[in-house]
Design an enzyme around this catalytic site. Structure first.
Site, PDB file in Angstrom:
ATOM      1  N   GLU A 164       0.820  -1.224   0.000  1.00 38.47           N
ATOM      2  CA  GLU A 164       0.000   0.000   0.000  1.00 38.47           C
ATOM      3  C   GLU A 164       0.853   1.273   0.000  1.00 38.47           C
ATOM      4  OE1 GLU A 164      -2.458   0.386   3.518  1.00 38.47           O
ATOM      5  OE2 GLU A 164      -3.765   1.820   2.498  1.00 38.47           O
ATOM      6  N   ASP A 218      -5.629   3.039  -1.880  1.00 39.72           N
ATOM      7  CA  ASP A 218      -6.404   3.622  -0.780  1.00 39.72           C
ATOM      8  C   ASP A 218      -6.830   5.021  -1.234  1.00 39.72           C
ATOM      9  OD1 ASP A 218      -7.004   5.250   1.515  1.00 39.72           O
ATOM     10  OD2 ASP A 218      -6.064   3.763   2.808  1.00 39.72           O
ATOM     11  N   HIS A 223      -5.456   8.136   0.677  1.00 41.70           N
ATOM     12  CA  HIS A 223      -4.070   8.525   0.353  1.00 41.70           C
ATOM     13  C   HIS A 223      -4.001   9.087  -1.065  1.00 41.70           C
ATOM     14  CE1 HIS A 223      -2.707   6.738   4.034  1.00 41.70           C
ATOM     15  NE2 HIS A 223      -3.117   5.543   3.698  1.00 41.70           N
ATOM     16  N   HIS A 261      -9.031   0.444  -0.720  1.00 45.37           N
ATOM     17  CA  HIS A 261      -9.614   1.002   0.498  1.00 45.37           C
ATOM     18  C   HIS A 261     -10.598   2.076   0.070  1.00 45.37           C
ATOM     19  CE1 HIS A 261      -6.453  -0.620   3.537  1.00 45.37           C
ATOM     20  NE2 HIS A 261      -7.470  -1.430   3.364  1.00 45.37           N
ATOM     21  N   ARG A 267     -11.525  10.845   5.025  1.00 39.66           N
ATOM     22  CA  ARG A 267     -11.399   9.536   5.671  1.00 39.66           C
ATOM     23  C   ARG A 267     -12.690   9.081   6.361  1.00 39.66           C
ATOM     24  NH1 ARG A 267      -5.537   7.147   7.663  1.00 39.66           N
ATOM     25  NH2 ARG A 267      -5.623   5.619   6.004  1.00 39.66           N
ATOM     26  N   GLU A 327     -12.127   1.244   4.713  1.00 36.32           N
ATOM     27  CA  GLU A 327     -11.177   1.593   5.776  1.00 36.32           C
ATOM     28  C   GLU A 327     -11.426   3.074   6.060  1.00 36.32           C
ATOM     29  OE1 GLU A 327      -6.616   0.585   6.530  1.00 36.32           O
ATOM     30  OE2 GLU A 327      -6.894   2.387   5.320  1.00 36.32           O
TER      31      GLU A 327
HETATM   32  C1  LER Z   1      -2.626   3.688   6.897  1.00 35.18           C
HETATM   33  O1  LER Z   1      -2.850   5.032   6.671  1.00 35.18           O
HETATM   34  C2  LER Z   1      -3.481   2.875   6.031  1.00 35.18           C
HETATM   35  O2  LER Z   1      -4.084   3.328   5.096  1.00 35.18           O
HETATM   36  C3  LER Z   1      -3.569   1.437   6.337  1.00 35.18           C
HETATM   37  O3  LER Z   1      -4.298   0.759   5.367  1.00 35.18           O
HETATM   38  C4  LER Z   1      -2.190   0.858   6.454  1.00 35.18           C
HETATM   39  O4  LER Z   1      -1.947   0.246   7.644  1.00 35.18           O
HETATM   40 MN    MN Z   2      -5.337   2.092   3.779  1.00 42.14          MN
END
Ligand code: LER
Ligand code: MN
Length: 269
Positions: free
Chosen positions: A153, A186, A189, A212, A218, A247
């Site tokens: 990731e 993700d 991010h 994610h 978030r 997530e």
């Molecule tokens: C951390 O920011 C994250 O996105 C998780 O999936 C990684 O541990």
């Molecule tokens: Mn993540």
């Protein structure tokens, strides 16, 4: 694509981006009632919960285990795969191997996120990336022997200075040369680091192995300002058939975040 929601059993991660907390059985019950296909588990280690209990909870709610996270190796044990001390790296590898064994019992791949660590200086980044590529190659082979994948990731700049974008991740995988290693996209991010999320997903193509599914702030998908429709369209275009795994912060509460996610999943997929 399949729906998934995260469960954390790691007290040190409190306040982090996980929807359900502390009680795996209750989380599976809620996830099952809402119609999720799977849960993703963030556990303190392989012994945190018995395999029999996991199997029972999954079966009772008709869920699969989408993936297991290894972040506890960092938040709890302060281990990274790129530490300058070889003894720490060895312990980090052992921890991840134990999580691969754990996940393999449920046919679940293992995620390397925060255990990648970061370079202490800009000059040290090259060596750090080399150590990361070596670790991913070794662990990817270990996972492949159990017919599992290892998911790497890229994280935003405030969490690592190694790989921040999917393109950085693809370059790293070129070094790793182990087909069992794939990338985790993700969206939180990516919202910070990518110029265009859909284009980055298209460029990463078949390397994308897990997603994610989360919004810009978030929170659960739809509670922020991301445009999901071009993202989902692109995931279809690249033939992605894996999980959209929430997530996300348990905001305003776990059940509401999970319900928002599954509603968004049905609206956009
Ligand atoms: C951390 O920011 C994250 O996105 C998780 O999936 C990684 O541990
Ligand atoms: Mn993540």
């Amino acid at each position: 694509m399949k729906s998934c929601v995260t469960v954390s059993l790691v007290p040190e991660a409190k306040g982090g981006p996980f929807v359900f907390w502390d009680d795996f059985r209750a989380a599976c019950q809620s996830a099952g009632e809402l119609g999720f296909d799977a849960v993703e588990l963030f556990a303190p280690g392989p012994e945190a919960i018995s395999s029999i209990e996991i199997s029972e909870c999954l079966a009772q709610s008709n869920l699969s285990l989408a993936a297991v996270g290894t972040g506890a190796g960092w938040v709890r044990h302060r281990l990274t795969l790129t530490d300058e001390d070889p003894a720490v790296r060895t312990k980090a590898i052992q921890f991840v191997r134990s999580m691969i064994d754990f996940g393999a019992q449920f046919n679940a791949p293992t995620i390397i996120g925060s255990m990648q660590g970061r370079a202490a200086t800009a000059e040290g980044r090259g060596d750090c990336l080399k150590r990361l590529a070596e670790a991913l190659a070794e662990l990817g082979e270990y996972a492949a022997r159990q017919q599992q994948r290892l998911i790497y990731e890229p994280l935003n700049r405030y969490e690592t200075n190694l790989c921040n974008t999917l393109a950085n991740g693809c370059q790293l995988l070129d070094e790793v040369r182990q087909p069992a290693v794939c990338l985790l996209a993700d969206l939180f991010h990516m919202n910070i680091e990518e110029v265009n999320l859909a284009e980055s997903l298209r460029n990463a193509g078949s390397q994308v192995g897990h997603v994610h599914f989360v919004d810009s702030n978030r929170r659960a998908a739809g509670f922020g300002h991301l445009s999901f429709s071009p993202i989902i369209t692109t995931l279809h275009e690249i033939g992605y058939e894996g999980f959209l795994s929430a997530e996300a912060l348990s905001w305003p509460n776990p059940l509401a975040a999970a319900r928002q996610t599954i509603d968004m999943f049905h609206q956009t997929r």
